[in-house]
Design a protein around this motif. Structure first.
Motif, short mmCIF file in Angstrom:
data_model
loop_
_atom_site.label_atom_id
_atom_site.label_comp_id
_atom_site.label_asym_id
_atom_site.label_seq_id
_atom_site.Cartn_x
_atom_site.Cartn_y
_atom_site.Cartn_z
N UNK A 28 -12.43 11.26 5.81
CA UNK A 28 -11.53 11.29 6.98
C UNK A 28 -11.64 11.05 8.18
N UNK A 29 -13.05 11.55 8.60
CA UNK A 29 -13.44 11.33 10.10
C UNK A 29 -13.68 9.68 10.19
N UNK A 30 -14.49 9.35 9.24
CA UNK A 30 -14.71 7.66 9.32
C UNK A 30 -13.34 6.74 9.26
N UNK A 31 -12.45 7.34 8.50
CA UNK A 31 -11.08 6.72 8.58
C UNK A 31 -10.54 6.69 9.88
N UNK A 32 -10.41 7.64 10.37
CA UNK A 32 -9.62 7.95 11.64
C UNK A 32 -10.42 6.95 12.71
N UNK A 33 -11.96 7.11 12.70
CA UNK A 33 -12.64 6.34 13.83
C UNK A 33 -12.41 4.92 13.60
N UNK A 34 -12.24 4.60 12.45
CA UNK A 34 -12.09 2.88 12.28
C UNK A 34 -10.53 2.48 12.49
N UNK A 35 -9.69 3.47 12.29
CA UNK A 35 -8.27 2.98 12.36
C UNK A 35 -7.88 3.08 13.92
N UNK A 36 -8.68 4.05 14.69
CA UNK A 36 -8.05 4.32 15.84
C UNK A 36 -8.36 2.92 16.99
N UNK A 37 -9.31 2.09 16.58
CA UNK A 37 -9.52 1.02 17.54
C UNK A 37 -8.71 0.08 17.56
N UNK A 38 -8.77 -1.00 18.60
CA UNK A 38 -7.56 -1.78 18.87
C UNK A 38 -7.85 -3.02 17.98
N UNK A 39 -9.32 -3.61 18.21
CA UNK A 39 -9.43 -4.79 17.23
C UNK A 39 -10.54 -4.54 16.55
N UNK A 40 -10.54 -4.71 15.16
CA UNK A 40 -11.63 -4.58 14.31
C UNK A 40 -12.51 -5.92 14.22
N UNK A 41 -13.73 -5.71 13.92
CA UNK A 41 -14.43 -6.75 13.82
C UNK A 41 -14.25 -7.65 12.32
N UNK A 42 -13.45 -8.58 12.79
CA UNK A 42 -12.90 -9.32 11.55
C UNK A 42 -13.65 -10.17 10.90
N UNK A 43 -14.89 -10.35 11.14
CA UNK A 43 -15.79 -11.21 10.64
C UNK A 43 -16.96 -10.55 10.10
N UNK A 44 -16.92 -9.01 10.22
CA UNK A 44 -17.74 -8.13 9.71
C UNK A 44 -17.45 -7.56 8.52
N UNK A 234 -0.20 1.06 4.93
CA UNK A 234 0.04 0.56 6.25
C UNK A 234 0.69 1.78 7.12
N UNK A 235 1.38 2.62 6.69
CA UNK A 235 2.03 3.90 7.36
C UNK A 235 0.92 4.41 7.90
N UNK A 236 -0.12 5.16 7.25
CA UNK A 236 -1.28 5.70 7.60
C UNK A 236 -1.88 5.32 8.75
N UNK A 237 -2.28 3.87 8.82
CA UNK A 237 -2.64 3.32 9.96
C UNK A 237 -1.79 3.42 11.06
N UNK A 238 -0.75 3.05 10.96
CA UNK A 238 0.34 3.51 12.01
C UNK A 238 0.29 4.76 12.65
N UNK A 239 0.49 5.68 11.62
CA UNK A 239 0.27 7.18 12.18
C UNK A 239 -0.87 7.54 13.09
N UNK A 240 -2.05 7.07 12.39
CA UNK A 240 -3.01 7.27 13.16
C UNK A 240 -3.04 6.85 14.55
N UNK A 241 -2.70 5.60 14.71
CA UNK A 241 -2.65 5.02 16.09
C UNK A 241 -1.72 5.90 16.95
N UNK A 242 -0.89 6.08 16.37
CA UNK A 242 0.37 6.92 17.26
C UNK A 242 -0.22 8.33 17.70
N UNK A 243 -0.79 8.97 16.99
CA UNK A 243 -1.29 10.28 17.20
C UNK A 243 -2.71 10.39 17.83
N UNK A 244 -3.41 9.32 17.87
CA UNK A 244 -4.70 9.53 18.93
C UNK A 244 -4.69 8.57 19.91
N UNK A 245 -4.15 7.53 20.25
CA UNK A 245 -3.93 6.88 21.34
C UNK A 245 -2.64 7.17 22.19
N UNK A 246 -2.98 7.29 23.62
CA UNK A 246 -2.23 7.87 24.63
C UNK A 246 -1.35 6.50 25.34
#
Length: 303
Positions: A28-44, A234-246
């Motif tokens: 759960x922790x790792x999922x939240x940390x990865x989802x909260x960022x703005x731009x993931x490293x697409x080539x990684x 997809x809805x989980x990603x949206x939820x995480x962004x909304x809850x942790x980003x101000x």
């Protein structure tokens, strides 16, 4: 449902919620940390990002850092799973009395009881699962917000109680953040899960009547959890962004969705999917195996 039965379901649900929360918190922790960022490293590669994120956490806080937010998760999941399992069972028991939702045909196996839960039709399971899950989600959304923020590492909350009070004092705009995305995720996920879980369990019990019940419950939960999770991620990603980003751009459901699309396209809606898939599959196996297993033991003890 008698008071004794309700207490048994609450106890079984709470126990399954506790076991899943403690054992699977790092995912759960790792999922939240990865989802909260703005731009993931697409080539990684996804696995590289996961290991890098885990390494950064361990380097900063030690291995125990992977269990950051466990108390908040327990505060959300123990009552949440207990209420969900109990309300789901109660709804199915009521619906089973209606000819509209009653099971029309049941094949019997040669061995003893493999479940003590009420049986309803697929449409009954779909409605019961979605209704129970969304209702519990609405009730406990403030705890979900606190859980996500504790895991994110973006907030300097010192105590769990203080963080909850801070969220509640900010009003519904904060305490109910992400509730629409959560509901759009939870309703189809729970509905699909219950339908698939019961269908797989029914077929497995018929085809392998001598298999130990826990094995059937675990296999059924894993299969249902995998399909339902992929369909609603997809809805989980949206939820995480909304809850942790101000930031303002993450204040609304539509604006958050558009922002993710602009930054990452369709792939942005599947950030952390492997972690959530692992978490949900293992959590479903632990949760339902414990829940039905405990109920079966209580049922046998009462006979």
């Amino acid at each position: 449902m008698k008071d004794a039965a309700i207490s048994q379901h609450l106890f079984s649900g709470a126990l399954s919620g506790f076991a899943g929360a403690v054992l699977l918190q790092p995912l759960d922790l790792l999922k939240t940390r990865i989802q909260q960022g703005d731009v993931a490293q697409q080539r990684t590669r996804n696995t590289t990002i996961i290991w890098r994120t885990a390494g950064d956490i361990v380097k900063q806080d030690g291995v125990k850092g992977l269990w950051r937010g466990t108390t908040a998760t327990l505060m959300r999941n123990v009552p949440g799973v207990a209420l969900y399992m109990t309300s789901l069972t109660r709804l199915r028991a009521v619906m089973a009395k209606s000819p509209y939702f009653a099971v029309q045909e049941m094949r019997e196996t040669k061995d003893g009881v493999k479940t003590v839960l009420p049986k309803v039709s697929n449409k009954g399971n779909l409605i019961a699962g979605a209704t129970a899950r969304v209702a519990v989600g609405l009730l406990l959304n403030p705890f979900s917000v606190v859980k996500a923020r504790f895991e994110s590492g973006l907030y300097s909350y010192k105590t769990l109680t203080g963080s909850l009070i801070s969220v509640l004092r900010s009003g519904p705009s904060e305490s109910m953040r992400g509730v629409l995305a959560s509901s759009l995720r939870d309703a189809p996920h729970a509905g699909l899960f219950v339908v698939l879980y019961e269908a797989v369990k029914r077929e497995a019990t018929f085809l392998a009547p001598n298999v130990y019940p826990t094995t059937i419950h675990s296999f059924s939960a894993a299969s249902a959890g995998a399909i339902a999770t992929m369909a609603t991620h997809p809805f989980d990603v949206i939820k995480t962004k909304m809850q942790v980003r101000s930031e303002e751009r993450y204040q609304g459901f539509i604006s958050t969705t558009c922002r993710i699309w602009q930054q990452r396209g369709v792939f942005g809606f599947f950030d952390g999917v492997s972690l959530r898939l692992s978490r949900k599959v293992l959590g479903s196996v632990i949760g339902w195996a414990v829940f039905e297993g405990v109920l079966l033991l209580i049922h046998k003890g009462d006979q």
